[in-house]
Every structure is written in C-alpha cells, then in structure tokens.
Motif scaffolding. Structure first.
Motif, short mmCIF file in Angstrom:
data_model
loop_
_atom_site.label_atom_id
_atom_site.label_comp_id
_atom_site.label_asym_id
_atom_site.label_seq_id
_atom_site.Cartn_x
_atom_site.Cartn_y
_atom_site.Cartn_z
N GLY A 10 100.19 9.57 -92.10
CA GLY A 10 99.13 10.43 -91.95
C GLY A 10 98.69 10.37 -90.46
O GLY A 10 98.42 11.27 -89.95
N HIS A 11 98.58 8.97 -90.01
CA HIS A 11 98.10 8.89 -88.67
C HIS A 11 99.24 9.59 -87.63
O HIS A 11 98.62 10.05 -86.59
N ALA A 12 100.65 9.70 -87.93
CA ALA A 12 101.53 10.20 -87.02
C ALA A 12 101.20 11.72 -87.30
O ALA A 12 101.39 12.39 -86.20
N VAL A 13 100.79 12.30 -88.17
CA VAL A 13 100.51 13.74 -88.37
C VAL A 13 99.41 14.18 -87.57
O VAL A 13 99.72 15.20 -86.86
N ALA A 14 98.49 13.28 -87.61
CA ALA A 14 97.09 13.58 -86.66
C ALA A 14 97.64 13.56 -85.22
O ALA A 14 97.14 14.55 -84.50
N ALA A 15 98.44 12.42 -84.78
CA ALA A 15 98.76 12.36 -83.40
C ALA A 15 99.45 13.40 -83.25
O ALA A 15 99.32 14.05 -81.95
N ALA A 16 100.31 14.04 -83.74
CA ALA A 16 101.41 15.13 -83.33
C ALA A 16 100.57 16.25 -83.45
O ALA A 16 100.88 17.26 -82.37
N LEU A 17 99.83 16.56 -84.41
CA LEU A 17 98.98 17.95 -84.27
C LEU A 17 97.94 17.96 -83.19
O LEU A 17 97.81 19.14 -82.41
N ALA A 18 97.36 16.92 -82.55
CA ALA A 18 96.54 16.67 -81.58
C ALA A 18 97.26 16.95 -80.24
O ALA A 18 97.02 17.61 -79.27
N ARG A 19 98.54 16.34 -80.27
CA ARG A 19 99.69 16.57 -79.19
C ARG A 19 99.71 18.21 -78.82
O ARG A 19 100.07 18.47 -77.91
N ALA A 20 99.86 18.77 -79.97
CA ALA A 20 100.22 20.25 -79.91
C ALA A 20 98.87 20.81 -79.39
O ALA A 20 98.89 22.24 -79.48
N GLY A 21 97.86 20.37 -79.43
CA GLY A 21 96.70 21.02 -78.85
C GLY A 21 95.55 21.21 -79.89
O GLY A 21 94.52 21.80 -79.76
N ALA A 22 95.97 21.03 -81.28
CA ALA A 22 95.03 21.21 -82.27
C ALA A 22 93.70 20.22 -82.01
O ALA A 22 93.89 19.07 -81.71
N GLU A 23 92.40 20.53 -82.42
CA GLU A 23 91.26 20.00 -82.50
C GLU A 23 91.42 19.13 -83.63
O GLU A 23 91.30 19.77 -84.74
N THR A 24 91.65 17.67 -83.72
CA THR A 24 92.26 17.13 -85.15
C THR A 24 91.04 15.99 -85.39
O THR A 24 90.81 15.19 -84.49
N VAL A 25 90.63 16.36 -86.72
CA VAL A 25 89.82 15.14 -87.35
C VAL A 25 90.61 14.44 -88.28
O VAL A 25 91.41 14.90 -89.25
N LEU A 26 90.66 13.10 -88.16
CA LEU A 26 91.69 12.20 -89.08
C LEU A 26 90.59 11.46 -89.98
O LEU A 26 89.79 10.98 -89.65
N VAL A 27 90.72 11.79 -91.34
CA VAL A 27 89.85 11.21 -92.35
C VAL A 27 90.84 10.23 -92.91
O VAL A 27 91.63 10.36 -93.63
N SER A 28 90.53 8.87 -92.64
CA SER A 28 91.13 7.65 -93.27
C SER A 28 90.82 6.84 -93.90
O SER A 28 89.60 6.16 -93.86
N GLY A 29 91.35 6.32 -94.99
CA GLY A 29 91.14 5.17 -95.75
C GLY A 29 91.52 4.13 -95.01
O GLY A 29 91.75 3.88 -93.87
N PRO A 30 91.17 2.71 -95.45
CA PRO A 30 91.35 1.28 -95.11
C PRO A 30 92.91 1.35 -94.62
O PRO A 30 93.78 1.27 -95.50
N THR A 31 93.25 1.19 -93.27
CA THR A 31 94.55 0.95 -92.94
C THR A 31 94.57 -0.09 -91.64
O THR A 31 93.55 -0.40 -91.36
N GLY A 32 95.62 -0.77 -91.40
CA GLY A 32 95.97 -1.44 -90.29
C GLY A 32 96.27 -0.73 -89.17
O GLY A 32 96.83 -1.28 -88.10
N GLU A 33 96.38 0.56 -89.10
CA GLU A 33 97.13 1.44 -87.91
C GLU A 33 96.15 1.41 -86.93
O GLU A 33 94.88 1.84 -87.17
#
Lengths: 238, 238
Positions: B54-77
C-alpha cells in the motif's frame, strides 16, 4: 550505594575480561515482546508490547557477564549485542524455547504473553460470509509458573506484571501464585505510554515488600534490575 | 508499450513541474497496512500485513502527480515522500478517514482490514481467571463497498483481494459484490512470503478479464498499477 556503583559500572562499555564481570559463569533466560496467537494463516491475537523492556534487560544481564538467551516474540527492536536470540511467535513456542534453553540461574519473564489462544487456528483464511462465529479461546501455558515449579528451578525468577489498574495488588497475588522471587509491576494503561514508549515506572514486589522505583528509561530499569541481580547473588539475599 | 514507457518514466526521479505529470489535478486515496481491533486496552486482533504494498502504491501515484492521501494502519514502513498520511488503528477509523479525505478520483484499498472486531472492547485489561469466555465478534464496515456505493463515487476504485486459496475466483466474486473497477488478487499464504516480503505476484481482475502479472517487487507492482491508472484516465477505458 552498591546499586548506584554497579549501575555506573554498567553504564560504561568495558574491556574487562568476561571472567571479571559480576555475573560471569551465570546463565540467564529473558523473554521479551508480545506473542501472536493465530486465528487463521493471516489473522492473529497479539498485544501492544514493543519488546523494548525485555530486550533492555537481556542487554543489561549480558553486560554484567551473564551468558544470556533472549526468547523473543515479534518486535521491531534491534538485536541486543552479546545475546543469543531465539525468535518465536506463540506462547507455546516461547515456553518450548525457554525449556530448551534451561538450565539457568536467572529467568526474567518480560514478554507480554497473550493469555489465551484461539482453540483451533483455521488452516485457510476465514471468509466473511454472514455473521462471524464466536471465537473460542483456550488458556495458553503459563511460562512463569511452569519454569518456577519444574525440576531444576532457576535460583532467581523474575516476572513482570503489566496491568491497567490495581497494579501492585495484582503483582502481589501473582508473586505467590506463580512461585517467583520478584515481580516488576508496571502500568500499561494507554495513558501511561509504557507499551511502545521509552520510559517505565515499576514497583519491585518481593516477599520483603514493595519498592517503588521512580520513572526511568527502560534501559535504566534494566540496569537497576541487573544490579539487583548481581547483589542477590553476591549476598545470597532474596 | 505505453505501459512500459510510463513505467520507465516513473522509475526516474523527475524535475518536471507537477502540472506536467500525468495524474496532475487528480486526487487519490490509498489505504495500507493492517488494522488493529481492540479486545481490551492491551490486546487486539490484527493480521500479518506489513503495509509495504500500500505504501508503494501511494508513492507511485504521488510520483505520477496525483495529490495522494495515504490512510494507514500501524506499520513499520517509512512515510512515502510527497504523500499526506493519516494514521489509524481500527477499520472504523480507517473508513472515517477515507470519507474525510473524499472526494477523490482514484481509490486504492490496499489495507488488509480485519473483517471482524470484538463486539465489546473491555475498558480494563481482562484478567486470566478460569476459562476464557468466547470472544464475540461483529462485522467491521466494508471500506471498499462503502466508498464504491456512496454518493460521489470515485471514477476508479481498486481493491486488493488477499487470499490463501482460490485467489482469482474470490477476486472475481469480490469485484461484482463490491462494485469496484479492478481487483488486484494476490496469494498471502505463509508459503508465498507475500505478507512482510518484498515481492508480490498479482492478478489484475476486471470486467474485461484476468491479467496475470509476473512475480515483481512490490514497488514494481505499484508502478505498473500507477501506469494502468494513467492509461485509464488517458483513454477513458475501464
């Protein structure tokens, strides 16, 4: 004063030969972290323990010269130096690893073992089809009580009692019930910030009474505990 | 070929102005990680999701220019760069955070939401006194289905189906049932090493059929998905 002097000693890295360290020749087993009790291949029951306190205790005992085995549930903590690590997931695996690591002079059960596990872990991921059936739980083995009552009981057994209320009263009951020597009682209510945090406020409960330690870092708690262990073996006191 | 060209484009960091990026002007919401469903103040039900995909998807969409909100449960990422993060614990918190972040053009539900929660979280730590009572569970809200059926439905809704068996068949059923556009189906059985690992083998399931992607790193899966999102909005295809 003895405690303060020994704490200062621990705080420094040392080039002393191992044989000169105060716990040289002693074996210690420390448990740390949460356990994970599987519901199915992907879901589990766990708790908020970070493993910081248990890992710090293992590191402090190793610095004092004890040959230390750390039996740890899943944590994000780095491996403490000079410590043998056995990684486990469930309470049953943790008990088996402790029994395998015996005999020991010192056992510190700092892990937050999940008291119950699902009676039957499903072999495939449970599907969401209609209302969920109640999750049947069975009691996990009690690692502290098992190690305290078995043959070859370690000379010094220390438990932790992590509670969200009536912390000292529960610890006193636990001391008797589990036949251990000391209980470090601490408050893990969300407001305390203990689980996951860097600090801990503990009470050392023994047959001699209750000793209130001030709020310390988890490393300081570990060093103070290690100093007490050294003192215990030096004087033969409980 | 388009996909390959866009993937190459994403693989490089770019100094292009935001307005020139292919998803400029689009808003994306991505969910990631597990949820934690409290049993009491210290114990909870969770799952083995690491949040890496999920974090990788958020990063990829942001790199493509989307204004991206990541809603995340507890992770070590680590936090992905250029992404707004909202941290949550429970499924109900995750849904509320997604609804707060709406409207959006793109929603990718990559979180492994725990489907059920304990019916009543105990206010104090449950004591181990005798046999454990069965844990009563209630169904959590379905974030994907809720966002797919509400007013202001995002133009493109992508779900993940993490299964341990019959991966594609479940994904096809989920696609219809939840009214979403694409499902990325993946195998999360312990043998697959997907949960917590760096790789993922996914199948893109849509109304057009099933596309089997090769075993890729989670970052590559994310980039390929982002490329497909770009293509979708460029061509108007589903």
């Amino acid at each position: 004063q003895i405690v303060a002097a020994i704490e200062e000693f621990f705080a420094e890295t040392t080039d002393k030969p191992l044989a000169d360290l105060p716990l040289a020749g002693r074996r210690a087993i420390v448990t740390s972290g949460p356990t994970r009790e599987p519901i199915d291949p992907v879901r589990y029951i766990a708790n908020r323990s970070s493993g910081k306190q248990g890992h710090a205790v293992a590191a402090a005992l190793a610095r004092a010269g004890a040959e230390t085995v750390l039996v740890s549930g899943p944590t994000g903590e780095p491996d403490p130096p000079g410590v043998a690590i056995v990684r486990v997931e469930t309470a049953r695996e943790m008990l088996a690893a402790c029994e395998q690591a015996m005999p020991a002079d010192i056992v510190v059960c700092a892990a937050a073992v999940v008291d119950w596990r699902p009676a039957d872990a499903a072999p495939a991921k449970l599907k969401k089809n209609g209302p969920a059936p109640p999750l049947l739980l069975v009691e996990n083995p009690d690692i502290l009580a098992t190690l305290s009552s078995g043959p070859g009981r370690p000379a010094l057994i220390v438990g932790f009692a992590a509670e969200t209320n009536d912390v000292v009263a529960y610890a006193q009951a636990k001391l008797k019930k589990k036949n251990c020597d000391w209980i470090l009682a601490n408050d893990v209510s969300p407001a305390s910030g203990t689980f996951g945090g860097e600090h801990n406020t503990v009470h050392l409960v023994s047959a001699d009474g209750v000793e209130d330690w001030p709020r310390l870092t988890k490393r300081e708690v570990a060093e103070r505990l290690a100093a007490r262990v050294v003192d215990h073996f030096a004087t033969g006191n409980r």
